[in-house]
Design an enzyme around this catalytic site. Structure first.
Site, PDB file in Angstrom:
ATOM      1  N   LYS A   9     -64.269  11.288  66.770  1.00  0.00           N
ATOM      2  CA  LYS A   9     -65.144  12.347  67.244  1.00  0.00           C
ATOM      3  C   LYS A   9     -64.525  13.666  66.799  1.00  0.00           C
ATOM      4  O   LYS A   9     -63.305  13.782  66.748  1.00  0.00           O
ATOM      5  CB  LYS A   9     -65.182  12.257  68.785  1.00  0.00           C
ATOM      6  CG  LYS A   9     -65.986  13.308  69.482  1.00  0.00           C
ATOM      7  CD  LYS A   9     -66.063  12.916  70.963  1.00  0.00           C
ATOM      8  CE  LYS A   9     -66.327  14.036  71.908  1.00  0.00           C
ATOM      9  NZ  LYS A   9     -67.222  15.047  71.686  1.00  0.00           N
ATOM     10  N   GLY A 190     -60.863  19.347  63.165  1.00  0.00           N
ATOM     11  CA  GLY A 190     -59.892  18.993  62.121  1.00  0.00           C
ATOM     12  C   GLY A 190     -58.590  18.434  62.659  1.00  0.00           C
ATOM     13  O   GLY A 190     -57.569  18.498  61.984  1.00  0.00           O
ATOM     14  N   ARG A 191     -58.622  17.922  63.871  1.00  0.00           N
ATOM     15  CA  ARG A 191     -57.423  17.351  64.509  1.00  0.00           C
ATOM     16  C   ARG A 191     -56.314  18.388  64.757  1.00  0.00           C
ATOM     17  O   ARG A 191     -55.171  18.034  64.999  1.00  0.00           O
ATOM     18  CB  ARG A 191     -56.845  16.173  63.688  1.00  0.00           C
ATOM     19  CG  ARG A 191     -57.801  14.981  63.595  1.00  0.00           C
ATOM     20  CD  ARG A 191     -57.985  14.369  64.997  1.00  0.00           C
ATOM     21  NE  ARG A 191     -58.880  13.215  65.030  1.00  0.00           N
ATOM     22  CZ  ARG A 191     -60.184  13.258  65.377  1.00  0.00           C
ATOM     23  NH1 ARG A 191     -60.762  14.415  65.668  1.00  0.00           N
ATOM     24  NH2 ARG A 191     -60.895  12.168  65.437  1.00  0.00           N
ATOM     25  N   LEU A 192     -56.668  19.688  64.688  1.00  0.00           N
ATOM     26  CA  LEU A 192     -55.667  20.734  64.986  1.00  0.00           C
ATOM     27  C   LEU A 192     -55.769  21.111  66.462  1.00  0.00           C
ATOM     28  O   LEU A 192     -56.063  22.254  66.832  1.00  0.00           O
ATOM     29  CB  LEU A 192     -55.887  21.951  64.077  1.00  0.00           C
ATOM     30  CG  LEU A 192     -55.638  21.694  62.587  1.00  0.00           C
ATOM     31  CD1 LEU A 192     -55.811  22.974  61.779  1.00  0.00           C
ATOM     32  CD2 LEU A 192     -54.227  21.135  62.364  1.00  0.00           C
TER      33      LEU A 192
END
Ligand SMILES: Cc1cc2nc3c(=O)[nH]c(=O)nc-3n(C[C@H](O)[C@H](O)[C@H](O)COP(=O)(O)O)c2cc1C
Length: 213
Positions: A9, A190-192
């Site tokens: 997600k 962006g998984r940041l």
């Protein structure tokens, strides 16, 4: 690639900056707690409780948060259960809340102590009659022969306490997790992700640090 590996997600609801958080992590938890409650998340108080035996083996399960304050986070259970035995051997625990609708996770690591018998009795008697009888009837975490054995035991205690106050078993009560680390996680694109961690220092002050996602 299998289909499970493709489940992911993208998070984008909110960010979490150092300037957003309260310098007191319990107050910060209270802020997120209110937001989670208002967003009508089902079982908002369900949390993963991780414990470990003295041999280092961890175990985890869901329990319900029953209170939190500057003193810590509390839940109730059977002191003779598997978790109870692990906490006897190693009174340290970790709690994890996952509020997926808010793309948030909170991790609380702390030292554990039992609540007072006074607190245990007050909470036990605030529970519905059926739950009180269930707590008396069930030897939590022990191997039992079958469902019928438990049902019969439950019915016997139901008759025993009909119209009376159920006496709280001594082995039923609460624990307080006194936090030493609290981490707030907010999902980001962006998984940041944002991760802000509070650590209690030896003077009793909280240090705030950002962790890489
Ligand atoms: C939503 C949910 C809430 C639960 N709440 C509690 C709880 O507050 N206390 C408790 O002892 N067990 C609770 N349980 C059951 C525990 O997950 C677990 O099965 C039980 O405590 C025995 O764990 P143990 O054998 O590791 O000691 C809950 C389970 C679920 C799924």
């Amino acid at each position: 690639m299998n289909s499970i590996a493709n489940i992911r997600k993208n998070y984008s609801l909110k960010s979490l900056l150092e300037s957003d958080v309260d310098p007191d992590p319990i107050k910060q938890f209270a802020k997120w707690w209110e937001e989670a409650r208002k967003s009508e998340i089902e079982e908002v108080n369900a949390m993963t409780l991780a414990t470990a035996s003295s041999d280092g083996f961890p175990s985890a399960r869901i329990v319900l948060l029953k209170n939190f304050s500057e003193k810590g986070f509390s839940f109730f259970t059977n002191y003779n259960s598997f978790k109870g035995k692990q906490l006897e051997e190693n009174p340290k625990a970790c709690l994890v809340f996952f509020w997926k609708e808010m793309e948030r996770q909170v991790r609380v690591t702390g030292l554990v102590e039992k609540l007072s018998e006074e607190d245990n009795n007050i909470y036990f008697h605030s529970r519905p009659f059926e739950s009180q009888v269930g707590a008396v009837a069930s030897p939590q975490s022990e191997v039992i022969s079958d469902r019928e054995w438990l049902q019969k035991k439950y019915e016997l205690h139901q008759m025993e306490f009909k119209g009376m106050e159920v006496s709280k078993p001594l082995h039923w009560g609460g624990y307080l997790v006194k936090p030493v680390i609290i981490e707030f996680w907010q999902g980001q694109p962006g998984r940041l992700h944002d991760r802000l961690q509070f650590t209690l220092d030896e003077n009793g002050s909280w240090k705030l640090e950002r962790l890489a996602p």
